[in-house]
Motif scaffolding. Structure first.
Motif, PDB file in Angstrom:
ATOM      1  N   PHE A   1      -4.332   5.062  11.792  1.00 22.00           N
ATOM      2  CA  PHE A   1      -5.793   5.250  11.773  1.00 22.00           C
ATOM      3  C   PHE A   1      -6.172   6.434  10.887  1.00 22.00           C
ATOM      4  CE2 PHE A   1      -9.265   7.860  13.521  1.00 22.00           C
ATOM      5  CZ  PHE A   1     -10.332   7.011  13.328  1.00 22.00           C
ATOM      6  N   HIS A   2      -5.555   7.583  11.143  1.00 25.55           N
ATOM      7  CA  HIS A   2      -5.987   8.803  10.464  1.00 25.55           C
ATOM      8  C   HIS A   2      -5.591   8.820   8.986  1.00 25.55           C
ATOM      9  CE1 HIS A   2      -6.537  10.450  14.610  1.00 25.55           C
ATOM     10  NE2 HIS A   2      -7.515  11.085  14.011  1.00 25.55           N
ATOM     11  N   HIS A   3      -4.429   8.308   8.674  1.00 24.30           N
ATOM     12  CA  HIS A   3      -3.933   8.471   7.302  1.00 24.30           C
ATOM     13  C   HIS A   3      -3.925   7.182   6.485  1.00 24.30           C
ATOM     14  CE1 HIS A   3      -3.045  12.574   8.139  1.00 24.30           C
ATOM     15  NE2 HIS A   3      -2.102  12.311   9.020  1.00 24.30           N
ATOM     16  N   LEU A   4      -3.674   6.043   7.122  1.00 23.85           N
ATOM     17  CA  LEU A   4      -3.591   4.794   6.357  1.00 23.85           C
ATOM     18  C   LEU A   4      -4.901   4.018   6.402  1.00 23.85           C
ATOM     19  CD1 LEU A   4      -0.067   3.531   7.573  1.00 23.85           C
ATOM     20  CD2 LEU A   4      -0.615   5.284   5.857  1.00 23.85           C
ATOM     21  N   LYS A   5      -5.764   4.367   7.357  1.00 24.20           N
ATOM     22  CA  LYS A   5      -7.060   3.683   7.537  1.00 24.20           C
ATOM     23  C   LYS A   5      -6.870   2.205   7.872  1.00 24.20           C
ATOM     24  CE  LYS A   5      -8.605   7.670   6.378  1.00 24.20           C
ATOM     25  NZ  LYS A   5      -8.954   8.601   7.483  1.00 24.20           N
ATOM     26  N   LEU A   6      -5.766   1.921   8.557  1.00 22.02           N
ATOM     27  CA  LEU A   6      -5.445   0.559   8.971  1.00 22.02           C
ATOM     28  C   LEU A   6      -5.452   0.470  10.493  1.00 22.02           C
ATOM     29  CD1 LEU A   6      -2.405  -0.205   6.622  1.00 22.02           C
ATOM     30  CD2 LEU A   6      -4.702  -1.222   6.476  1.00 22.02           C
ATOM     31  N   VAL A   7      -5.879  -0.675  11.006  1.00 20.38           N
ATOM     32  CA  VAL A   7      -5.853  -0.939  12.438  1.00 20.38           C
ATOM     33  C   VAL A   7      -4.530  -1.634  12.768  1.00 20.38           C
ATOM     34  CG1 VAL A   7      -6.939  -2.190  14.335  1.00 20.38           C
ATOM     35  CG2 VAL A   7      -8.364  -1.119  12.547  1.00 20.38           C
TER      36      VAL A   7
ATOM     37  N   LEU B   1       0.826  -1.207   0.000  1.00 22.65           N
ATOM     38  CA  LEU B   1       0.000   0.000   0.000  1.00 22.65           C
ATOM     39  C   LEU B   1       0.862   1.260   0.000  1.00 22.65           C
ATOM     40  CD1 LEU B   1      -2.632  -1.077   2.693  1.00 22.65           C
ATOM     41  CD2 LEU B   1      -2.811  -1.271   0.207  1.00 22.65           C
TER      42      LEU B   1
ATOM     43  N   GLY C   1      -2.738  -6.410  13.785  1.00 23.30           N
ATOM     44  CA  GLY C   1      -3.751  -5.439  14.176  1.00 23.30           C
ATOM     45  C   GLY C   1      -4.696  -5.952  15.245  1.00 23.30           C
ATOM     46  N   ASN C   2      -4.229  -6.893  16.068  1.00 26.00           N
ATOM     47  CA  ASN C   2      -5.108  -7.475  17.082  1.00 26.00           C
ATOM     48  C   ASN C   2      -5.007  -6.682  18.379  1.00 26.00           C
ATOM     49  OD1 ASN C   2      -6.152  -9.584  15.447  1.00 26.00           O
ATOM     50  ND2 ASN C   2      -4.180 -10.620  15.603  1.00 26.00           N
TER      51      ASN C   2
ATOM     52  N   PHE D   1      -7.089   0.951  21.456  1.00 25.96           N
ATOM     53  CA  PHE D   1      -7.136   1.637  20.165  1.00 25.96           C
ATOM     54  C   PHE D   1      -7.758   3.028  20.309  1.00 25.96           C
ATOM     55  CE2 PHE D   1      -8.324   2.287  15.658  1.00 25.96           C
ATOM     56  CZ  PHE D   1      -7.093   2.004  15.085  1.00 25.96           C
TER      57      PHE D   1
ATOM     58  N   ILE E   1      -6.019   6.586  19.157  1.00 25.90           N
ATOM     59  CA  ILE E   1      -6.507   7.461  18.087  1.00 25.90           C
ATOM     60  C   ILE E   1      -7.009   8.796  18.608  1.00 25.90           C
ATOM     61  CG2 ILE E   1      -7.032   5.496  16.620  1.00 25.90           C
ATOM     62  CD1 ILE E   1      -9.969   5.840  17.184  1.00 25.90           C
TER      63      ILE E   1
ATOM     64  N   MET F   1      -1.720  -6.823   9.106  1.00 24.29           N
ATOM     65  CA  MET F   1      -2.984  -6.887   9.853  1.00 24.29           C
ATOM     66  C   MET F   1      -4.119  -7.371   8.954  1.00 24.29           C
ATOM     67  SD  MET F   1      -1.975  -3.703   8.932  1.00 24.29           S
ATOM     68  CE  MET F   1      -1.558  -2.741  10.384  1.00 24.29           C
ATOM     69  N   LEU F   2      -3.912  -7.275   7.638  1.00 22.08           N
ATOM     70  CA  LEU F   2      -4.933  -7.748   6.701  1.00 22.08           C
ATOM     71  C   LEU F   2      -4.780  -9.245   6.419  1.00 22.08           C
ATOM     72  CD1 LEU F   2      -4.950  -4.755   4.172  1.00 22.08           C
ATOM     73  CD2 LEU F   2      -6.311  -5.056   6.246  1.00 22.08           C
TER      74      LEU F   2
END
Lengths: 335, 335
Positions: free
Chosen positions: B280-286, B32, B318-319, B325, B329, B51-52
């Motif tokens: 969270f804010h920029h990559l939209k990933l946990v 990504l 991402g667990n 979390f 954030i 995390m995906l």
């Protein structure tokens, strides 16, 4: 092929043309899987995660395809757009990359994350009062004064063809894996993304049934399809899906919807929050309320979709404030 | 090729072999991009978002490569593993798919999300007290009693070869785009992921400098590389990076680290939370705290990495519980 984007409907050739134009600019987002989601639904589900797209939603696809076609003579006058946030960021980022000035008319109650991200991309933000001011009038005044090109959020066929590249990618990636979706679920506000995706699937996977996901109280497209003409939402109904609050489907988009959309389902605010929680806990993706609409519809209509075989859900964006997200993920994810 | 996974070091051929074995089971995670991250760092950054991956971290890669090699005669006796959570889920999910019984020894203070996810995958969880009990002794007792195969978290070359498939994918995907990373950053606890990734890049992109990211106070690998021998962390130091709390590098993994890891950096708890907020804010990933370690190191050493050209960061998992979390954030993301 489109010659007048306010009159000609987009065809698959326009989407192919947009894909060439977007290459190297936007992200070819992957198709993701989740064993937890498959188990919950009882059918294989594929996820098109447009929150991973540049600017955090699919919107830059259309913005780039439209703005990059502005003739050289008009570029110094810039662009103007109105948007609750995701279109704003797509337009602002595109203008920044192309060295153009962008003015964005945004509601003063838009999520802070979206206003901030728009400013950070160099755009001038003109806030307006959703109740007492008309965003169309403000935009028109700015365009008349500056000569800026107005970039509509959805009712422009170049915009729709750009959004359709998300559908093209998903259909091509699925074909490469030998997968044919029985159905796909895509959210709609004005319906530009849905329209573009529907045209891509019409060409590449015509057997896939196309469904629309809308927030409860904003089911203008579902009711318009029933009525076979455009009908608007009752004014004043609020949803947490700030990205999906257009009052009615776009005129051009609805021509495609009538042809290709088989049906639709709504999701309540609680169902949207639950879907955001599911996406956090199981998919590890940040979805905004509107961006989780297709997942919410799937989770609340499992038997309907499972009976149709492999499902594609389009998650359209992830631009959500931390407070709203924290509220969503504190809820246990739906089993 | 590995014949004894507790003695032979993994080679690239073992990673290729693992990739074949994992095909159709694990997700080929995408590379990504983020314009916000590129702008922040001042160099192009590519993200490997594990995390995906199935089970929310890279760990199922190694677990599948190890467990699927257990001979038929031993499969009915099941597997046993100790883990703070991500290895637990990788082992539990693999055992579930293969129809085997899994017993996982987990610390009683592991994140609830990880304990719950392990149970949901059908494993039996044996909780232990991190201070007063030995997870190794408990696991050994279970293995002796049941005949279950012990699945080590990292010090097993089949495990390392499995984790190395993440590096193989990233290196091949980059090559297909004509990109050569000047450096890569990968977190380490026991160092199995880092070891496997380093072997993959040694074969496919030997000019890429390999860096390790560790939590502050858990920099056992950085200090071991300095000392040219394995040294352990001081006992009792806690980090929010629950996934990265092994006391020292694995013996086999360290042989690879010595050969291929150029250097390393640590990140404090605050820096890990900031990186989670950025994701969270920029990559939209946990990202979980440990999973954000490479991003935290990059954001706090921008000039060092920007001067080396394109950067790859591996985000390993991402667990994370909703409470942790939400805390992360709520912090403004680093500019």
């Amino acid at each position: 092929m489109i010659t007048d984007p306010l009159r000609d409907l987009p065809t698959f050739a326009d989407i192919e043309d947009a894909a060439l134009r977007l290459k190297g600019i936007i992200v070819h987002t992957p198709l993701l899987r989740s064993d937890a989601l498959d188990a919950a639904v009882g059918a294989p589900v594929w996820i098109k995660p447009e929150m991973l797209q540049r600017t955090g939603s699919f919107k830059m696809r259309g913005a780039w395809n439209r703005i990059s076609r502005i003739p050289d003579a008009d570029r110094p006058k810039g662009v103007v757009a109105f948007s609750s946030g995701n279109h704003a960021q797509g337009v602002a980022e595109t203008a920044k990359v192309l060295g153009m000035k962008a003015t964005i008319v945004m509601p003063s109650d838009a999520p802070a994350a979206k206003i901030e991200s728009t400013r950070r991309r160099g755009a001038e933000v003109r806030l307006y009062d959703r109740i007492n001011e008309s965003r169309e009038a403000i935009s028109a005044e700015i365009a008349a004064r500056s000569g800026a090109t107005t970039i509509r959020p959805f009712d422009d066929s170049w915009i729709m063809a750009g959004q359709g590249t998300a559908g093209r990618e998903a259909a091509l990636d699925a074909a490469a894996m030998g997968v044919t979706f029985g159905s796909l679920i895509c959210n709609a506000s004005g319906g530009g993304l849905l329209g573009g995706v529907a045209v891509a699937f019409e060409a590449l996977s015509p057997s896939t049934d196309v469904y629309v996901a809308e927030p409860k109280g904003h089911d203008d497209l579902i009711r318009s399809l029933d009525a076979k003409k455009i009908v608007a939402n009752a004014p004043g109904v609020r949803s947490i899906a700030d990205a999906l609050m257009s009052p009615e489907p776009g005129v051009l988009a609805f021509e495609i919807h009538k042809r290709r959309v088989k049906g639709g389902f709504t999701a309540s605010n609680d169902q949207l929050l639950d879907a955001m929680s599911f996406a956090f806990h199981h998919l590890k993706l940040v979805a905004e309320p509107g961006g989780a609409n297709a997942l919410a519809v799937l989770l609340n209509n499992r038997a309907h979709f499972a009976s149709r075989g492999p499902v594609l859900i389009v998650l359209s964006g992830g631009n959500v404030d931390a407070e709203m997200f924290a509220k969503a993920i504190a809820r246990p994810p739906p089993a």
